[in-house]
Scaffold this active site. Structure first.
Site, PDB file in Angstrom:
ATOM      1  N   MET A  30       0.833  -1.200   0.000  1.00 46.17           N
ATOM      2  CA  MET A  30       0.000   0.000   0.000  1.00 46.17           C
ATOM      3  C   MET A  30       0.871   1.255   0.000  1.00 46.17           C
ATOM      4  SD  MET A  30      -3.336  -0.977   2.218  1.00 46.17           S
ATOM      5  CE  MET A  30      -2.620  -0.797   3.842  1.00 46.17           C
ATOM      6  N   HIS A  34       9.012   1.501   3.198  1.00 42.80           N
ATOM      7  CA  HIS A  34      10.056   1.526   4.224  1.00 42.80           C
ATOM      8  C   HIS A  34      10.926   0.275   4.040  1.00 42.80           C
ATOM      9  CE1 HIS A  34       7.626  -1.493   6.223  1.00 42.80           C
ATOM     10  NE2 HIS A  34       6.594  -0.653   6.272  1.00 42.80           N
ATOM     11  N   HIS A  37       9.330  -3.137   3.215  1.00 38.57           N
ATOM     12  CA  HIS A  37       8.961  -3.339   1.810  1.00 38.57           C
ATOM     13  C   HIS A  37      10.217  -3.594   0.965  1.00 38.57           C
ATOM     14  CE1 HIS A  37       5.633  -0.474   3.182  1.00 38.57           C
ATOM     15  NE2 HIS A  37       4.972  -1.564   2.854  1.00 38.57           N
ATOM     16  N   GLY A 147       5.176 -10.119   3.960  1.00 37.16           N
ATOM     17  CA  GLY A 147       5.909 -10.004   5.210  1.00 37.16           C
ATOM     18  C   GLY A 147       5.235 -10.764   6.340  1.00 37.16           C
TER      19      GLY A 147
END
Ligand code: AMP
Length: 281
Positions: A30, A34, A37, A147
């Site tokens: 989305m 950071h 990602h 993740g």
């Protein structure tokens, strides 16, 4: 890096890669990127010829009182991070591109959603499963990267891939943390200074619980009480849940055995943080 905003442009861009039998690694996000990602992108980079990143704040997975409108967005910064991380194709559709009209079909998740975030975020995983079904059809990746910070999401998508016969390998990636242990999250920017200083207690409570289990404790309730009281005593946040379940089935356990997850969600003034730890006993 190729930035595309429409389904047609995405198909056109990916066509030559597919014709050349090049493998595609897909990282759905989305945005407000950071290091968490970036880690997913790096893993995708290592194992695939082409890396596709999607940035889409999916309205279907937000409840009416959640932060869809205020969710942080920064396209310029995201572009720079994506280029640096080695993304080949960035798909950034507008809401109207993904949902031109009120959807006639949505994916309804029946399993693993009456616990953890599924319990407090009604319909959230239906929204996740619906948008991923659409994205998987559009991108047709060989591998998709998710993740473990969102461990319930990994479990739900694992089921989605299996039951809807997507020929996609799901690759789970370990949680990336700040130096003080706080899991990196786009929502961390909404913590005030005091809350940011308190927030590492989430992970600390999980690692303490792990130590207690390693030292021989096997009763679920003892672990839940330990985690809850540590968070309550050392933060101003309100506990949404502290749960200990089997993983990846997410079934209730009373006695700790096999692979389990301890997962927590804590509400601060403007941010609800989640974290978890999985342990093999
Ligand atoms: P989001 O943009 O929050 O939807 O996250 C996109 C993907 O990045 C999801 O698969 C998340 O689980 C993953 N992710 C988010 N934060 C982290 C983190 N701290 N470490 C690893 N992966 C993460």
């Amino acid at each position: 890096m190729n930035v595309v905003e429409t389904k047609q442009d995405l198909r056109n861009t990916l066509e030559s890669f597919m014709n050349n039998q090049q493998s595609i690694g897909f990282v759905p996000t989305m945005g407000f990127l950071h290091e968490g990602h970036v880690k997913l992108i790096e893993e995708a980079r290592k194992a695939n010829d082409v890396v596709v990143l999607s940035i889409f704040v999916n309205p279907l997975q937000f409840g009416p009182n959640e932060d869809f409108d205020s969710y942080p967005r920064d396209a310029v910064r995201d572009d720079a991070i994506a280029i640096q991380a080695g993304v080949d194709v960035l798909f950034r559709p507008q809401v109207e591109e993904m949902y031109p009209e009120e959807p006639s079909y949505t994916v309804s998740v029946q399993n693993r959603v009456n616990v953890l975030c599924g319990k407090s975020r009604n319909g959230h995983f239906d929204g996740v499963a619906t948008v991923l079904t659409k994205l998987f059809h559009l991108v047709q990746p060989n591998r998709a990267y998710f993740g473990m910070k969102d461990a319930q999401q990994v479990a739900v998508i694992d089921g989605l891939i299996e039951e809807f016969h997507f020929p996609i390998e799901l690759v789970p990636v370990q949680t990336v943390r700040e130096e003080d242990g706080l899991a990196k999250s786009s929502r961390n920017v909404y913590l005030n200074e005091k809350e940011r200083a308190e927030a590492p207690i989430l992970y600390k409570s999980l690692t303490r619980a792990k130590e207690t289990i390693v030292h021989g404790e096997r009763k679920k309730q003892v672990i839940i009480d330990q985690v809850s009281s540590l968070i309550e005593s050392e933060s101003s946040g309100t506990i949404d849940y502290v749960e200990l379940l089997s993983y990846p089935d997410l079934k209730e356990v009373e006695v700790i055995n096999g692979k389990i997850i301890i997962a927590i969600a804590v509400k601060f003034t403007n941010a609800r943080l989640i974290d978890n730890i999985t342990i093999e006993v």
